[in-house]
Design a protein around this motif. Sequence first.
Motif, PDB file in Angstrom:
ATOM      1  N   LYS A 138       0.810  -1.218   0.000  1.00 39.98           N
ATOM      2  CA  LYS A 138       0.000   0.000   0.000  1.00 39.98           C
ATOM      3  C   LYS A 138       0.848   1.274   0.000  1.00 39.98           C
ATOM      4  O   LYS A 138       0.439   2.303  -0.545  1.00 39.98           O
ATOM      5  N   ASN A 162      -8.358  -1.904  -1.521  1.00 42.12           N
ATOM      6  CA  ASN A 162      -8.040  -1.665  -0.097  1.00 42.12           C
ATOM      7  C   ASN A 162      -7.914  -0.197   0.289  1.00 42.12           C
ATOM      8  O   ASN A 162      -7.273   0.137   1.280  1.00 42.12           O
ATOM      9  N   TRP A 165      -9.078   0.434   3.839  1.00 41.98           N
ATOM     10  CA  TRP A 165      -8.125  -0.159   4.795  1.00 41.98           C
ATOM     11  C   TRP A 165      -8.764  -0.414   6.166  1.00 41.98           C
ATOM     12  O   TRP A 165      -8.275   0.037   7.188  1.00 41.98           O
TER      13      TRP A 165
END
Length: 212
Positions: A138, A162, A165
């Motif tokens: 990420k 994502n 998150w």
Amino acid sequence: MDFIAPDLQAYSERFTSPEPEVLAALNHETWLKVPMPRMLSGHIQGRMLAFFSKMLRPRRILEIGTYTGYSAICLAEGLSSDGKLDTLDINADLEEMALRYFEAAGLSQKVKMHIGDARKLIPDLDGPYDLVFIDADKESYCDYLDLVLPKMRAGAVILADNVLWSGKVLDPKITDLETQGLRNFVQKVASRDDLEFVLLPVRDGIMAVMKK
């Protein structure tokens, strides 16, 4: 990552097209044998990736983050007859499993897996790409954005996974590299005039980005 009640999740899955048999088998084996199986895209997200791909009918797809190959198989469902998919992953330990399922899905001639650091691999790949799926480390999402945009045609789409998150992006006390990397990514996308974008609260959040 669990944003909706289990009964609503089950209802959503009930009224989502079923997983193809090869994906159901891959899903099962991943949960049985592989660490961190929640990294798998899974039923609803997988069908959504396939849906996007079938709408776009891409000739070239780039995936950053292969894991066990589930999302690559979903994305490949929409490839044009002469289409190809490049999938990149830094972890060679799962290569055998992913390649085995690509073969089972009849995709050995359409999907090419590259092992290594995506930031070093992407500059040597030939575009243009019509669809890009980002689901890797990420903290590097902004780097990936900078690297892939020059290799995308106008109208091409990025799907970045994502981006919510598990809700950590909303907590200012959380400042780890991954969380901050995702915040920086969505802010960077939003700051550019050459992109259209929507953040979809599906599973752990997917940001869809179109290059103008």
